[in-house]
Structures are given as structure tokens and as C-alpha cells.
Design an enzyme around this catalytic site. Structure first.
Site, mmCIF file in Angstrom:
data_model
loop_
_atom_site.group_PDB
_atom_site.id
_atom_site.type_symbol
_atom_site.label_atom_id
_atom_site.label_comp_id
_atom_site.label_asym_id
_atom_site.label_seq_id
_atom_site.Cartn_x
_atom_site.Cartn_y
_atom_site.Cartn_z
ATOM 1 C CE LYS A 1 -27.583 18.844 7.865
ATOM 2 N NZ LYS A 1 -27.145 18.644 6.338
ATOM 3 C CB ALA B 1 -25.366 20.691 3.524
ATOM 4 N N GLY C 1 -9.003 21.749 -8.692
ATOM 5 C CA GLY C 1 -9.597 23.370 -6.815
ATOM 6 C C GLY C 1 -10.702 23.508 -6.725
HETATM 7 C C1 LIG Z 1 -27.434 20.715 -6.982
HETATM 8 C C2 LIG Z 1 -25.727 20.119 -6.309
HETATM 9 C C3 LIG Z 1 -26.314 20.562 -4.483
HETATM 10 C C4 LIG Z 1 -25.271 19.747 -3.863
HETATM 11 N N1 LIG Z 1 -25.501 20.146 -3.129
HETATM 12 C C5 LIG Z 1 -23.996 20.373 -1.894
HETATM 13 C C6 LIG Z 1 -24.162 19.024 -0.587
HETATM 14 O O1 LIG Z 1 -25.593 20.173 0.149
HETATM 15 N N2 LIG Z 1 -23.957 19.280 0.504
HETATM 16 C C7 LIG Z 1 -21.861 18.231 -0.220
HETATM 17 O O2 LIG Z 1 -22.291 17.542 0.688
HETATM 18 N N3 LIG Z 1 -22.209 18.228 -1.538
HETATM 19 C C8 LIG Z 1 -22.976 18.448 -2.276
HETATM 20 N N4 LIG Z 1 -23.010 19.013 -3.744
HETATM 21 C C9 LIG Z 1 -21.661 18.586 -4.190
HETATM 22 C C10 LIG Z 1 -20.591 19.078 -4.043
HETATM 23 O O3 LIG Z 1 -20.893 20.018 -4.333
HETATM 24 C C11 LIG Z 1 -19.070 18.549 -4.306
HETATM 25 O O4 LIG Z 1 -18.516 17.757 -4.073
HETATM 26 C C12 LIG Z 1 -17.997 19.400 -4.451
HETATM 27 O O5 LIG Z 1 -18.537 20.512 -4.284
HETATM 28 C C13 LIG Z 1 -17.030 18.588 -4.823
HETATM 29 O O6 LIG Z 1 -16.933 19.213 -6.563
HETATM 30 P P1 LIG Z 1 -16.163 18.624 -6.415
HETATM 31 O O7 LIG Z 1 -14.530 19.555 -6.095
HETATM 32 O O8 LIG Z 1 -15.306 17.193 -7.057
HETATM 33 O O9 LIG Z 1 -15.644 19.454 -8.188
HETATM 34 P P2 LIG Z 1 -15.790 20.791 -8.378
HETATM 35 O O10 LIG Z 1 -16.466 21.916 -8.129
HETATM 36 O O11 LIG Z 1 -16.608 20.401 -10.498
HETATM 37 O O12 LIG Z 1 -14.282 21.079 -9.355
HETATM 38 C C14 LIG Z 1 -13.408 20.955 -10.648
HETATM 39 C C15 LIG Z 1 -12.557 21.164 -10.514
HETATM 40 O O13 LIG Z 1 -12.091 20.532 -11.738
HETATM 41 C C16 LIG Z 1 -10.957 21.642 -12.707
HETATM 42 N N5 LIG Z 1 -11.010 20.925 -13.933
HETATM 43 C C17 LIG Z 1 -12.018 20.655 -15.129
HETATM 44 N N6 LIG Z 1 -11.591 21.252 -15.567
HETATM 45 C C18 LIG Z 1 -10.331 21.116 -16.022
HETATM 46 C C19 LIG Z 1 -9.136 20.936 -16.600
HETATM 47 N N7 LIG Z 1 -9.661 20.508 -18.352
HETATM 48 N N8 LIG Z 1 -8.344 21.655 -16.256
HETATM 49 C C20 LIG Z 1 -8.317 22.318 -15.560
HETATM 50 N N9 LIG Z 1 -9.016 21.938 -14.543
HETATM 51 C C21 LIG Z 1 -9.902 21.268 -14.812
HETATM 52 C C22 LIG Z 1 -12.522 22.905 -12.394
HETATM 53 O O14 LIG Z 1 -11.672 24.199 -12.605
HETATM 54 C C23 LIG Z 1 -12.444 22.703 -10.627
HETATM 55 O O15 LIG Z 1 -11.005 23.796 -10.066
HETATM 56 C C24 LIG Z 1 -24.082 19.365 -4.288
HETATM 57 C C25 LIG Z 1 -23.794 18.722 -5.892
HETATM 58 C C26 LIG Z 1 -25.048 19.389 -6.675
HETATM 59 C C27 LIG Z 1 -24.636 19.121 -8.063
#
Ligand SMILES: Cc1cc2nc3c(=O)[nH]c(=O)nc-3n(C[C@H](O)[C@H](O)[C@H](O)COP(=O)(O)OP(=O)(O)OC[C@H]3O[C@@H](n4cnc5c(N)ncnc54)[C@H](O)[C@@H]3O)c2cc1C
Length: 503
Positions: A78, A50, A13
Site C-alpha cells: 500500500k 489496511a 485474541g
Molecule cells: C468496519 C471496520 C473496519 C476496520 N478497518 C481497519 C483498517 O482498515 N485498518 C486498521 O488498522 N484497522 C481497521 N479496523 C480496526 C481493526 O479491525 C481492529 O482494530 C483490530 O482488528 C483489533 O481488533 P481487536 O483485537 O481489538 O478486537 P476483536 O477483533 O473484536 O477481538 C476481540 C477478542 O476478544 C475476545 N473476547 C471478547 N470477549 C471475551 C470473553 N468474555 N472471554 C474471552 N475472550 C473474549 C474475542 O474472542 C476476540 O478474540 C476496522 C474496524 C472496523 C470495525
């Protein structure tokens, strides 16, 4: 072909999970039951701040009002990314969104500018971009495009708090029937006969079954990697940065309508102004810089006092070998990661969702459709990779990391693209690639790749006609920019957060 898809289970999430949940709820129109499992204990990465202009299409598809969205996410506008010190340490350029000048017949605008330059002209390509001019003056506004006047050439994206965006989309998705379960997934059950995912088991003991699983579990890739062992393509030989420190600070100075990316000794630092704070981060290469040194550089270059301790993140640039494997589609960090230099991660979530909707299984999961999904994903990711690699490769900086980047062997696709541009300014784009010709143009010129020639048809104008054509284009860009309000004033008038709300 397996049975039809009635139950979709999203694991995770973060931004990716809730973007997927909102879009599937909106577009599947109740045809499938959608569940989302997330663990409060694990939390999210939540530093994506961003974006690029395509996010406007995603939000419009959901029917979100732009001002309400900006207010809900404490966002700002932006107009591009300002790169500081990437070519030579004292140089700056902007990769602005929108168009530059106007093409004439079949010939892209920049060929006329290149001819003018070759014959002694001294204008900058950014003189012809209304978006770049507006960014320089800290202006932002929306201009109504009308058939009776020239297109403005403007385009915009957003800076926002990714955690607030996920929360906003959660409200949207839950209101449209998505069922959320809080809990940690502790096991993934695979079907004996074909290895498809059958269910996920959460710590409470509940087993959640599904026909299609969307893995949005972040870097760990709980299903796509840990259960299905899909494999990872490692691109760190081209994108060597493997760590980041992120820290918010108090706002200071003007509310700039662009992201700033400043090159540092072994990486670069971002600055992203939001309404209530400024987001900062230092992306660096651990082979050339210690964590302590990275933190020192980050904290020495903030607009105001830090609001938290720097948060460390580790990653390996690359992507899963297959974004869709069996009945699991990986989105977001579960699918791979490329550093945020051109703010592409959230967009790659968006395009992964769009592709999934286009190829959404009808009477079961067809291998041909899975292959097509993966083929399109590969084209898009590889083109983003090449774009990012270019920023590192075409540098004239001192320092070990920068020297190593300058000397690295880059992907053949990138080498070919740059050679083609260097010869006569030609840029071609495959329709599945993300960045348009105008993006490549600015970054290549900005980092010192100047074509030797230009398209011969640009010689068809007389010198006077050429001067007039370019003069009008510059005047138009300047005029459009000058009509826009100040960025801060625009936000105050249309989409300011209530005082103290985003804390
Ligand atoms: C340094 C950095 C800078 C960034 N800057 C940008 C930017 O400027 N612009 C941009 O477009 N993107 C950026 N990103 C990327 C962006 O942050 C992510 O692509 C975006 O937030 C998506 O993250 P996610 O939802 O894939 O993962 P996460 O935010 O890691 O979410 C993972 C989810 O999975 C759940 N989960 C994991 N394991 C389990 C489990 N076993 N059981 C139940 N739930 C679980 C967690 O609770 C969480 O809800 C950046 C990333 C990084 C690392």
C-alpha cells in the site's frame, strides 16, 4: 506503589491481543509470564485490512521477514489512500506515504511549490512525490537507499487479512512462551483495597490471576469498561458514521497498490485489494441512511461477485477516558474506535504497545507513569481524530450528511491548524502526533484548502532557480517511480501465496 509485575494476562485474541502477546514475549525477554485468553465462540472483528508504514517498524522489531509476512497474510503493498469525491464529487486525490520534494534549508518544499503556483505555475504537488507517481502507475518495489544518491522519497505499508496476521503472530508468540487459554471470561474479580484487577474467571472454572491485565476484548471492553467503569469519550458529533458493512469480493482489474476511499451519499466505501480477494466496506451514518440502502450501494460497487453476505458492524467514534486504568491497559477496540478512513486502528494498537513497553512497570505500577501513558495516548488519539474530522468538514458535496458535516463546529485544535495553513501554508506537528506535515499537506490541498501566501524565504530563489529546483524534484520523483516493477509482478516474484492457500 504496588508489587512488581510478574504475570501479564491478555484478554482477547484478535489483532490487538496477538500483537500485544507477540511484542511482550519478544521484549520482556522472559521477565514476566504472559497468558492470553480468547473465546472461539465470541470470535474477532477481523476486518482491519489496511495499514500505515509504521507497521514495518513493529514487524521489524519482532524480526519478521517482510516477504514472509506478506505471504502469510495474503497481503499486498500500500502506497497511500486514494480519495474519490471527498472535496467535490468529481475530484480525486491521493494521500501518499513518503516525502514530497526536498526541503531547502529551513523551508519545507511545499512553500516553493506554493510560490510557483501563485506566480502562474500549473504543476500538482503530487508531481513531486515518487510514491504518488508509483501508485498512479500501479508500480511497487523496494529501493535501496544509498548515501551517494538522493533519497527516493518512497514509503509503503500493507493491505492484509487481519485474521491471518493474528494467526501468524499467535504462532510467533506461542513459540516464545505465551500460554493461550481458550475460554470465555465470565467474571472479573477486583481487589477490595484499591480496586485493582485480581483475576479473571473463565467458564471452565479456572481463575487466572495477574499483576497487569491487557484488555483486548474488543468493543465490549470487558475489563476496562464492564469491570472498571472507566467511561467513554463520545466523538460522534464530529465523526457521525456509526455503522459499517464489510464484504469480500472476487478480485477484478489491476492490483492497485493503494486503498480506495470513495465518498458516498452518507458515508464512504473502501476497496482494499488482497492477493486472493478484494476487501470492501461501506461506512455510513445511520441517521441519514438505512441499512438496506447501505447494502445496496455497497453491493452495486464491487469489482467482482461478492464472496459472502455483508457483515454488519456498529460503533460509536471515541475513546476510553483512560487507556490505562489501575492495572489494566486497553488496546484495540477495547480502547476506542475511529473509523478506518486513514487505516489508523492497528497503528494505535502498535503505539499503545510501544508506550506500554516504554513505561512498563518495574517495582509496581506508579501513578505518574500511568498518567504519562494516558497523556501521550490522548495527544495521539486527538490528533488522529482531528485528521479524520477534517476529511468530513472540508467537503463540497451535496446531501444532508455532508451539509451537516460542513456546518459542524469542529474542535478548536483543528480550526487553528487549518487557519494557519490557509494563511501562509504553515503546518506544525507535535512529536506525539501521528500524521506528519506531508500527510496534512496532501489532505488539505486535496480537499481544496489553498493557502493565500507562503513562507517569504521562498522568494530568495530567482524565478529561473525556482523552475530548475522544482523541475529536478519532479524529474527525480518520476525517475524513481519509473524504475519500479509492476505491483502484481513484484508480488508474484517475492511473496505470492501458494495457489488456493488463503482460502
Ligand atoms: C468496519 C471496520 C473496519 C476496520 N478497518 C481497519 C483498517 O482498515 N485498518 C486498521 O488498522 N484497522 C481497521 N479496523 C480496526 C481493526 O479491525 C481492529 O482494530 C483490530 O482488528 C483489533 O481488533 P481487536 O483485537 O481489538 O478486537 P476483536 O477483533 O473484536 O477481538 C476481540 C477478542 O476478544 C475476545 N473476547 C471478547 N470477549 C471475551 C470473553 N468474555 N472471554 C474471552 N475472550 C473474549 C474475542 O474472542 C476476540 O478474540 C476496522 C474496524 C472496523 C470495525
Amino acid at each position: 506503589m504496588s508489587a512488581s509485575v510478574r504475570k501479564v494476562v491478555i484478554v482477547g485474541g484478535g489483532t490487538a491481543g496477538w500483537m500485544a502477546a507477540a511484542a511482550l514475549a519478544r521484549f520482556l525477554g522472559g521477565q514476566a509470564e504472559i497468558r492470553l485468553v480468547e473465546s472461539d465462540e465470541i470470535g474477532t472483528v477481523g476486518v482491519g485490512e489496511a495499514t500505515i508504514p509504521q507497521l514495518r517498524l513493529f514487524n521489524a522489531g519482532l524480526g519478521l521477514d517482510e516477504d514472509e509476512f506478506v505471504r502469510a497474510t495474503a497481503g499486498t503493498f500500500k502506497l497511500g489512500v486514494r480519495f474519490v469525491g471527498w472535496g467535490r464529487p468529481d475530484e480525486r486525490y491521493i494521500h501518499a506515504f513518503g516525502t514530497i520534494g526536498r526541503d531547502l534549508g529551513l523551508i519545507p518544499f511545499h512553500h516553493y511549490w506554493l510560490r510557483h503556483r501563485a506566480e502562474g505555475g500549473s504543476t500538482s504537488i503530487w508531481d513531486y512525490s515518487a510514491t504518488a507517481q508509483a501508485a498512479k502507475q500501479n508500480r511497487f518495489g523496494r529501493r535501496e537507499e544509498r548515501p551517494d544518491r538522493l533519497p527516493s522519497g518512497l514509503a509503503h505499508a500493507f493491505h492484509f487479512d487481519a485474521g491471518l496476521y493474528a494467526a501468524y503472530l499467535r504462532r510467533y508468540a506461542e513459540a516464545r512462551g505465551v500460554r493461550r487459554t481458550e475460554g470465555k471470561v465470565k467474571d472479573v474479580a477486583l481487589r477490595g483495597e484499591d480496586g485493582f484487577v485480581e483475576s479473571v474467571l473463565i467458564e471452565s472454572g479456572e481463575r487466572i490471576e495477574g499483576d497487569l491485565f491487557v484488555d483486548c476484548s474488543g468493543f465490549r471492553g470487558l475489563i476496562i469498561e464492564q469491570a472498571l467503569g472507566t467511561g467513554y469519550e463520545d466523538w460522534s458529533k464530529w465523526l457521525p458514521c456509526d455503522r459499517a458493512l464489510a464484504v469480500p469480493c472476487e478480485s477484478g482489474g489491476e492490483l492497485t497498490p493503494y486503498t480506495r476511499a470513495s465518498a458516498r451519499e452518507a458515508g464512504w466505501q473502501w476497496r482494499i485489494p488482497l492477493q486472493h480477494r478484494t476487501g470492501n466496506g461501506h461506512v455510513y451514518c445511520s441517521a441519514f441512511m438505512s441499512d438496506d440502502e447501505a447494502a445496496r450501494i455497497l453491493l452495486a460497487n464491487l469489482d467482482g461477485p461478492a464472496l459472502a453476505e455483508p457483515r454488519p458492524l456498529r460503533f460509536v467514534a471515541g475513546k476510553r477516558r483512560k487507556a490505562w486504568n489501575r492495572n489494566c491497559v486497553a488496546l484495540g477496540l477495547a480502547g476506542g474506535f475511529m473509523e478506518p478512513l486513514e487505516s489508523t486502528s492497528i497503528h494505535l494498537v502498535q503505539s499503545g504497545i510501544a508506550r506500554l513497553l516504554q513505561l512498563f512497570p518495574g517495582r509496581g505500577i506508579a501513578p505518574e507513569e500511568v498518567d504519562e501513558y494516558n497523556r501521550q495516548t490522548d495527544v495521539e488519539w486527538l490528533s488522529v481524530r482531528d485528521f479524520l474530522v477534517f476529511h468530513y468538514w472540508a467537503n463540497c458535496r451535496d446531501g444532508e450528511m455532508w451539509r451537516a458535516c460542513r456546518e459542524m463546529e469542529v474542535p478548536e485544535s483543528l480550526e487553528r491548524r487549518v487557519a494557519l495553513f490557509r494563511a501562509n501554508g504553515r503546518i506544525f506537528r507535535n512529536p506525539e502526533e501521528l500524521f506528519a506535515e506531508v500527510g496534512w499537506l496532501q489532505v488539505m490541498l486535496g480537499q481544496g484548502v489553498i493557502p493565500v501566501g507562503y513562507h517569504p524565504l521562498a522568494d530568495q530563489l530567482s524565478w529561473d532557480q525556482l523552475g530548475e529546483f522544482l523541475g529536478l524534484a519532479a524529474k527525480h520523483a518520476g525517475h524513481v517511480a519509473a524504475q519500479l516493477p509492476d505491483h502484481h509482478d513484484f508480488i508474484a516474484r517475492h511473496c505470492a501465496i501458494p495457489a488456493g492457500a488463503a482460502q
